[in-house]
Design a protein around this motif. Structure first.
Motif, PDB file in Angstrom:
ATOM      1  N   SER A 100       0.821  -1.207   0.000  1.00  0.00           N
ATOM      2  CA  SER A 100       0.000   0.000   0.000  1.00  0.00           C
ATOM      3  C   SER A 100       0.861   1.265   0.000  1.00  0.00           C
ATOM      4  O   SER A 100       2.035   1.244   0.399  1.00  0.00           O
ATOM      5  CB  SER A 100      -0.906   0.009   1.234  1.00  0.00           C
ATOM      6  OG  SER A 100      -0.141   0.266   2.407  1.00  0.00           O
ATOM      7  N   PRO A 101       0.292   2.382  -0.450  1.00  0.00           N
ATOM      8  CA  PRO A 101       1.039   3.649  -0.411  1.00  0.00           C
ATOM      9  C   PRO A 101       1.518   4.017   0.984  1.00  0.00           C
ATOM     10  O   PRO A 101       2.535   4.701   1.123  1.00  0.00           O
ATOM     11  CB  PRO A 101       0.017   4.658  -0.940  1.00  0.00           C
ATOM     12  CG  PRO A 101      -0.872   3.862  -1.831  1.00  0.00           C
ATOM     13  CD  PRO A 101      -1.001   2.525  -1.161  1.00  0.00           C
ATOM     14  N   ALA A 102       0.826   3.543   2.021  1.00  0.00           N
ATOM     15  CA  ALA A 102       1.266   3.835   3.392  1.00  0.00           C
ATOM     16  C   ALA A 102       2.655   3.252   3.636  1.00  0.00           C
ATOM     17  O   ALA A 102       3.509   3.887   4.275  1.00  0.00           O
ATOM     18  CB  ALA A 102       0.265   3.263   4.393  1.00  0.00           C
ATOM     19  N   ILE A 103       2.922   2.053   3.126  1.00  0.00           N
ATOM     20  CA  ILE A 103       4.233   1.424   3.286  1.00  0.00           C
ATOM     21  C   ILE A 103       5.273   2.172   2.457  1.00  0.00           C
ATOM     22  O   ILE A 103       6.408   2.358   2.895  1.00  0.00           O
ATOM     23  CB  ILE A 103       4.171  -0.057   2.880  1.00  0.00           C
ATOM     24  CG1 ILE A 103       3.123  -0.797   3.727  1.00  0.00           C
ATOM     25  CG2 ILE A 103       5.527  -0.711   3.030  1.00  0.00           C
ATOM     26  CD1 ILE A 103       3.388  -0.770   5.217  1.00  0.00           C
ATOM     27  N   ALA A 104       4.895   2.614   1.261  1.00  0.00           N
ATOM     28  CA  ALA A 104       5.823   3.386   0.430  1.00  0.00           C
ATOM     29  C   ALA A 104       6.204   4.692   1.127  1.00  0.00           C
ATOM     30  O   ALA A 104       7.367   5.124   1.068  1.00  0.00           O
ATOM     31  CB  ALA A 104       5.183   3.682  -0.926  1.00  0.00           C
ATOM     32  N   GLN A 105       5.249   5.310   1.784  1.00  0.00           N
ATOM     33  CA  GLN A 105       5.533   6.557   2.493  1.00  0.00           C
ATOM     34  C   GLN A 105       6.466   6.329   3.677  1.00  0.00           C
ATOM     35  O   GLN A 105       7.310   7.173   3.988  1.00  0.00           O
ATOM     36  CB  GLN A 105       4.216   7.191   2.939  1.00  0.00           C
ATOM     37  CG  GLN A 105       3.399   7.731   1.780  1.00  0.00           C
ATOM     38  CD  GLN A 105       1.936   7.949   2.123  1.00  0.00           C
ATOM     39  OE1 GLN A 105       1.415   7.339   3.064  1.00  0.00           O
ATOM     40  NE2 GLN A 105       1.272   8.816   1.380  1.00  0.00           N
ATOM     41  N   ILE A 106       6.324   5.182   4.348  1.00  0.00           N
ATOM     42  CA  ILE A 106       7.225   4.854   5.456  1.00  0.00           C
ATOM     43  C   ILE A 106       8.619   4.541   4.930  1.00  0.00           C
ATOM     44  O   ILE A 106       9.629   4.998   5.488  1.00  0.00           O
ATOM     45  CB  ILE A 106       6.664   3.666   6.263  1.00  0.00           C
ATOM     46  CG1 ILE A 106       5.366   4.073   6.964  1.00  0.00           C
ATOM     47  CG2 ILE A 106       7.687   3.167   7.284  1.00  0.00           C
ATOM     48  CD1 ILE A 106       4.632   2.924   7.622  1.00  0.00           C
ATOM     49  N   LEU A 107       8.699   3.787   3.830  1.00  0.00           N
ATOM     50  CA  LEU A 107       9.996   3.450   3.249  1.00  0.00           C
ATOM     51  C   LEU A 107      10.728   4.693   2.744  1.00  0.00           C
ATOM     52  O   LEU A 107      11.966   4.710   2.692  1.00  0.00           O
ATOM     53  CB  LEU A 107       9.817   2.461   2.096  1.00  0.00           C
ATOM     54  CG  LEU A 107       9.486   1.020   2.494  1.00  0.00           C
ATOM     55  CD1 LEU A 107       9.135   0.194   1.258  1.00  0.00           C
ATOM     56  CD2 LEU A 107      10.660   0.381   3.236  1.00  0.00           C
ATOM     57  N   ALA A 108       9.980   5.733   2.386  1.00  0.00           N
ATOM     58  CA  ALA A 108      10.605   6.957   1.898  1.00  0.00           C
ATOM     59  C   ALA A 108      11.504   7.597   2.951  1.00  0.00           C
ATOM     60  O   ALA A 108      12.400   8.388   2.618  1.00  0.00           O
ATOM     61  CB  ALA A 108       9.536   7.953   1.455  1.00  0.00           C
ATOM     62  N   LEU A 109      11.297   7.219   4.203  1.00  0.00           N
ATOM     63  CA  LEU A 109      12.118   7.760   5.280  1.00  0.00           C
ATOM     64  C   LEU A 109      13.518   7.148   5.300  1.00  0.00           C
ATOM     65  O   LEU A 109      14.444   7.730   5.882  1.00  0.00           O
ATOM     66  CB  LEU A 109      11.436   7.512   6.636  1.00  0.00           C
ATOM     67  CG  LEU A 109      10.032   8.116   6.815  1.00  0.00           C
ATOM     68  CD1 LEU A 109       9.442   7.667   8.155  1.00  0.00           C
ATOM     69  CD2 LEU A 109      10.096   9.639   6.729  1.00  0.00           C
ATOM     70  N   GLY A 211      -4.273   3.887   6.956  1.00  0.00           N
ATOM     71  CA  GLY A 211      -4.644   3.954   5.546  1.00  0.00           C
ATOM     72  C   GLY A 211      -5.324   5.263   5.189  1.00  0.00           C
ATOM     73  O   GLY A 211      -5.015   5.874   4.155  1.00  0.00           O
ATOM     74  N   LEU A 212      -6.229   5.723   6.037  1.00  0.00           N
ATOM     75  CA  LEU A 212      -6.935   6.981   5.766  1.00  0.00           C
ATOM     76  C   LEU A 212      -5.976   8.170   5.821  1.00  0.00           C
ATOM     77  O   LEU A 212      -6.066   9.086   4.996  1.00  0.00           O
ATOM     78  CB  LEU A 212      -8.069   7.163   6.777  1.00  0.00           C
ATOM     79  CG  LEU A 212      -9.267   6.222   6.607  1.00  0.00           C
ATOM     80  CD1 LEU A 212     -10.235   6.375   7.765  1.00  0.00           C
ATOM     81  CD2 LEU A 212      -9.979   6.489   5.278  1.00  0.00           C
ATOM     82  N   GLY A 213      -5.060   8.138   6.781  1.00  0.00           N
ATOM     83  CA  GLY A 213      -4.080   9.213   6.853  1.00  0.00           C
ATOM     84  C   GLY A 213      -3.193   9.237   5.621  1.00  0.00           C
ATOM     85  O   GLY A 213      -2.878  10.305   5.079  1.00  0.00           O
ATOM     86  N   SER A 214      -2.794   8.054   5.161  1.00  0.00           N
ATOM     87  CA  SER A 214      -1.979   7.958   3.955  1.00  0.00           C
ATOM     88  C   SER A 214      -2.752   8.432   2.733  1.00  0.00           C
ATOM     89  O   SER A 214      -2.211   9.147   1.876  1.00  0.00           O
ATOM     90  CB  SER A 214      -1.519   6.509   3.762  1.00  0.00           C
ATOM     91  OG  SER A 214      -0.923   6.334   2.502  1.00  0.00           O
ATOM     92  N   ALA A 215      -4.026   8.029   2.637  1.00  0.00           N
ATOM     93  CA  ALA A 215      -4.847   8.420   1.494  1.00  0.00           C
ATOM     94  C   ALA A 215      -5.073   9.926   1.447  1.00  0.00           C
ATOM     95  O   ALA A 215      -5.184  10.516   0.370  1.00  0.00           O
ATOM     96  CB  ALA A 215      -6.180   7.683   1.539  1.00  0.00           C
ATOM     97  N   ALA A 216      -5.147  10.555   2.616  1.00  0.00           N
ATOM     98  CA  ALA A 216      -5.316  12.004   2.656  1.00  0.00           C
ATOM     99  C   ALA A 216      -4.092  12.714   2.072  1.00  0.00           C
ATOM    100  O   ALA A 216      -4.209  13.780   1.459  1.00  0.00           O
ATOM    101  CB  ALA A 216      -5.554  12.461   4.095  1.00  0.00           C
ATOM    102  N   LEU A 217      -2.922  12.106   2.243  1.00  0.00           N
ATOM    103  CA  LEU A 217      -1.693  12.692   1.722  1.00  0.00           C
ATOM    104  C   LEU A 217      -1.482  12.380   0.244  1.00  0.00           C
ATOM    105  O   LEU A 217      -0.894  13.194  -0.486  1.00  0.00           O
ATOM    106  CB  LEU A 217      -0.489  12.175   2.523  1.00  0.00           C
ATOM    107  CG  LEU A 217      -0.421  12.585   3.997  1.00  0.00           C
ATOM    108  CD1 LEU A 217       0.740  11.875   4.689  1.00  0.00           C
ATOM    109  CD2 LEU A 217      -0.271  14.097   4.120  1.00  0.00           C
ATOM    110  N   ALA A 218      -1.931  11.190  -0.194  1.00  0.00           N
ATOM    111  CA  ALA A 218      -1.684  10.784  -1.587  1.00  0.00           C
ATOM    112  C   ALA A 218      -2.867   9.986  -2.117  1.00  0.00           C
ATOM    113  O   ALA A 218      -2.760   8.768  -2.327  1.00  0.00           O
ATOM    114  CB  ALA A 218      -0.395   9.976  -1.682  1.00  0.00           C
ATOM    115  N   PRO A 219      -4.010  10.628  -2.360  1.00  0.00           N
ATOM    116  CA  PRO A 219      -5.202   9.894  -2.842  1.00  0.00           C
ATOM    117  C   PRO A 219      -4.990   9.222  -4.194  1.00  0.00           C
ATOM    118  O   PRO A 219      -5.511   8.137  -4.441  1.00  0.00           O
ATOM    119  CB  PRO A 219      -6.284  10.983  -2.902  1.00  0.00           C
ATOM    120  CG  PRO A 219      -5.529  12.275  -2.968  1.00  0.00           C
ATOM    121  CD  PRO A 219      -4.270  12.062  -2.193  1.00  0.00           C
ATOM    122  N   ASP A 220      -4.218   9.850  -5.076  1.00  0.00           N
ATOM    123  CA  ASP A 220      -3.990   9.265  -6.398  1.00  0.00           C
ATOM    124  C   ASP A 220      -3.216   7.953  -6.311  1.00  0.00           C
ATOM    125  O   ASP A 220      -3.467   7.013  -7.085  1.00  0.00           O
ATOM    126  CB  ASP A 220      -3.228  10.249  -7.293  1.00  0.00           C
ATOM    127  CG  ASP A 220      -4.075  11.453  -7.674  1.00  0.00           C
ATOM    128  OD1 ASP A 220      -5.318  11.347  -7.591  1.00  0.00           O
ATOM    129  OD2 ASP A 220      -3.496  12.493  -8.036  1.00  0.00           O
TER     130      ASP A 220
END
Length: 324
Positions: A100-109, A211-220
């Protein structure tokens, strides 16, 4: 059982009288501490930790010859860069990221660090997972071929195993399972069948909030991810175990229900592995989670949820289901 006796912590006997001096109690406690510290079990555990760690780092740097390229899956996590972590949309290809994008956002760190450092750190985490799950048997479990392949591939099956074990006591750990491979989250049914509603709500609620927090940051990204999952669900994946997903998922549901009703914790990691979107040789490494659940099941289930106690359900109290 020998393994249970070796892994179960030693209980110290109380002082043999109220008049025992503070000095005697303190001396006895110190002696008992060092006896346990230098016991054969301690030696085996430390040796296992060192051996597993050294092997994992050697594999990460390619010092151990293997037919599988080192970090074949790990590189997908390192290259999952925002704003477009989903480069290749075909499951089973090298350097493909499908979590999920949430994991991608965490890995970006962390995926900005150099590749050799990232790979070595990933290998160290895998080694730590093996030692934590297998304890004094860490070296022996390396003889389990899927586990060795997992170390070479660098997937997340060992981390999923850790999350499944922790999830019994801290249900929020299931969020990692749900936000990565999704379908192994079938293990949350354990709480539903046992009517442990609070644990079920925590497991799903934490995943939903993240998931909702991640979607708010990157819905696309979330729309793209859902589309990729839908597209890949209808295509054959080369190299995976050729068993259709639908019957596997049905079997995993039945296994969790059976395990929950009979109190067999080890059924959950087995069901989670069976329910994976695709099963490869190294997917079986997740089964290592069954070791701590079989050896010390009481360590992972709160006292109120064991047989012999009562659990509140609505207005009335009911006996807790058994745990084995």
């Amino acid at each position: 059982m020998l393994a249970d006796r070796l892994l179960r912590p030693r209980l110290l006997a109380p002082p043999d009288g109220l008049g025992a001096s503070i000095r005697r109690v303190r001396a006895g406690a110190i002696a008992a501490h060092w006896r346990g510290r230098w016991s054969p079990t301690w030696y085996v555990s430390v040796t296992s930790m060192g051996a597993a760690g050294i092997l994992a780092v050697l594999i990460a740097y390619g010092a151990v010859p293997a037919a599988i390229p080192s970090g074949y899956d790990t590189i997908a996590y390192w290259t999952a860069r925002l704003p477009n972590p989903y480069g290749d949309p075909l499951y089973g290809h090298a350097q493909t990221f499908f979590y999920s994008p949430a994991i991608a956002q965490i890995l970006a760190l962390v995926n900005w660090i150099p590749w050799p450092v990232f790979l070595a750190g990933w290998a160290a985490l895998m080694a730590a997972s093996i030692v934590w799950l297998a304890r004094g048997w860490a070296v022996l479990v390396l003889l389990f071929v899927p586990l060795t392949i997992e170390l070479l591939m660098g997937n997340i099956n060992l981390f999923l195993a850790v999350a499944v074990v922790l999830g019994f006591r801290w249900p929020a750990a299931w969020a990692f399972v749900i936000l990565t491979k999704v379908t192994p989250g079938v293990g949350v049914l354990w709480f539903v069948v046992r009517r442990e509603w609070r644990s079920a709500a925590i497991a799903t609620g934490v995943a939903a909030v993240i998931g909702l927090g991640s979607a708010a940051l990157a819905p696309d990204l979330w729309r793209q991810w859902i589309g990729i999952l839908a597209d890949n669900s209808i295509r054959a994946i080369p190299g995976e175990l050729a068993i259709p997903f639908a019957p596997r998922f049905a079997l995993s549901v039945a296994l969790v229900v059976y395990g929950a009703r009979t109190g067999r914790l080890a059924s959950v990691p087995v069901a989670a592995m069976i329910a994976a979107p695709a099963i490869w040789e190294h997917s079986f490494a997740m089964l290592i989670a069954a070791l701590p659940l079989m050896m010390r099941p009481e360590a992972w289930v709160p006292t109120a949820q064991r047989a012999g106690s009562t659990v509140q359900s609505g207005e009335s109290a009911r006996p807790a289901m058994p745990i084995e």
